[in-house]
Design a protein around this motif. Structure first.
Motif: not given
Length: 408
Positions: A50, A53, A342, A345
């Protein structure tokens, strides 16, 4: 909905690649647990998928508004397929976990822009039929949950029966097929354009996205709710393998809340958009409550039931995502979607790490309960200041715009 030109191939490709991606995640997580026997190390593996990402979405957001979405998707899928080949070699040679984490980091970093491109592309397809878009969001979310469940459950079984190499090879194949289908089938979509040019314009685009998102009375609250809820959503998945131990049911236990979410999405999809949005806060408040029972260290069958019910209540994310998308101006969708993604994440990655840390210093059962209690407190604090009138006005404006567009 599936008859909308371009939607079906995008839907199938996204589902197929996600299925393989989750096979790889649970495969690598199981390899790490086998080597270390550490809940923290296992949760760290999931968190690593994550964190990059977050960087990919936040830093590459303006790219989505500058290049054709089709091109971004094809390049991303091909690059990720190469990363999976590298993971296969690292696992086969029993290389250091640091190298495994590094390649996994790169794989997910590349996928950041692809996720935003897919969201913008689907939103554009339904620009003139927003009620249908709300249904498409529900269908996409349900497909994502189903494919996560299949990927997690199959990944755990493949590791136990055939070894980790098979799961990674499957993941490689899904990225290759996804790239080919998008290249051949999906039509090139127009670029909405960007406000700035060059490096300075790129930085300006990032700054404007932060300001527009943080200053919006509805978008900022929706994003905040998604972020704080991630702790209750991530904790069961992060600690499922340590809870299951060596009985081979880790992947199934990880998939249980996802199966519950599928059922919840089907139920909430039967409501009209206004009722769906009215249910966001109540469902979010209820979501972490069943997980508090894990503090009693119940039998595995009871844990499965608790995870399922909690997943069922995660259905509030469907109207949240649809409202967020429709409230965002088309010219800013790439960078806004990327930035919001974002943040989500980053919250998920922090949640995996936090759950792993708590489970390591207490036990996996108590770790889930503690994380759920913290999640509940945060949602209560946010719910007390929820802008109900602003949200209702945003929903009404979005669907009124759709009606007037179709009438014209």
């Amino acid at each position: 909905m599936l008859r909308v030109p371009g939607y079906l191939p995008i839907f199938l490709v996204n589902a197929f690649s996600m299925w393989g991606d989750y096979v790889a995640r649970v495969t690598i997580a199981a390899v790490v647990f086998e080597r270390t026997r550490s809940p923290l190390a296992t949760a760290t593996t999931l968190a690593i998928s994550f964190v990059p990402t977050f960087l990919g979405r936040s830093l590459l957001g303006p790219v989505v508004d500058r290049f054709p979405y089709k091109s971004v998707l094809v390049v991303s899928h091909v690059s990720r397929a190469l990363c999976v080949l590298a993971l296969v070699w690292l696992v086969m040679t029993a290389a250091s976990l640091l190298w495994v984490f590094a390649v996994l980091f790169l794989l997910e970093l590349i996928g950041g822009a692809a996720s935003a491109s897919n969201l913008v592309l689907v939103t554009d397809l339904f620009e003139h039929d927003r009620p249908l878009y709300a249904r498409a969001v529900g269908l996409t979310a349900m497909a994502e949950q189903v494919n996560q469940a299949l990927g997690l459950a199959l990944g755990g079984g493949l590791v136990a029966l055939l070894g980790p190499r098979v799961g990674l090879i499957i993941d490689f194949g899904t990225f290759v097929v996804a790239a080919i289908v998008i290249l051949v089938v999906v039509q090139r979509q127009p670029v909405h354009g960007s406000r700035g040019k060059g490096v300075r314009g790129f930085v300006h685009d990032l700054g404007s996205a932060i300001g527009d998102l943080a200053g919006h009375p509805v978008l900022a609250r929706l994003m905040a709710l998604s972020a704080v809820a991630s702790l209750g959503i991530a904790a069961p998945e992060a600690l499922a393998i340590p809870i299951a131990g060596d009985n081979g049911w880790g992947g199934v236990l990880m998939a249980t809340p996802i199966v519950g979410a599928v059922v919840g999405i089907v139920v909430i999809g039967r409501f009209d958009v206004h009722r769906q949005n009215a249910s966001i806060v109540p469902l979010a408040l209820a979501m972490p409550v069943p997980l508090l029972v894990t503090a009693l260290h119940p039998p595995l069958a009871v844990v499965v039931a608790l995870f399922f019910v909690s997943g069922l209540l995660q259905a509030f994310m469907v109207p949240l995502q649809a409202t967020f998308a429709l409230a965002t101006a088309p010219a800013m969708r790439g960078r806004i979607f990327s930035l919001a993604g974002s943040v989500a994440v980053a919250a998920a990655g922090a949640s995996y790490l936090g759950a792993g840390w708590v489970g390591q210093h207490t036990n996996p059962y108590l770790g889930v309960a503690i994380c759920s209690a913290i999640c509940l407190v945060l949602i209560v604090a946010l719910g007390l200041r929820w802008p109900h009138r602003h949200v209702n006005a945003t929903v009404e404006h979005a669907y009124a715009t759709s009606r007037s567009t179709r009438a014209a």
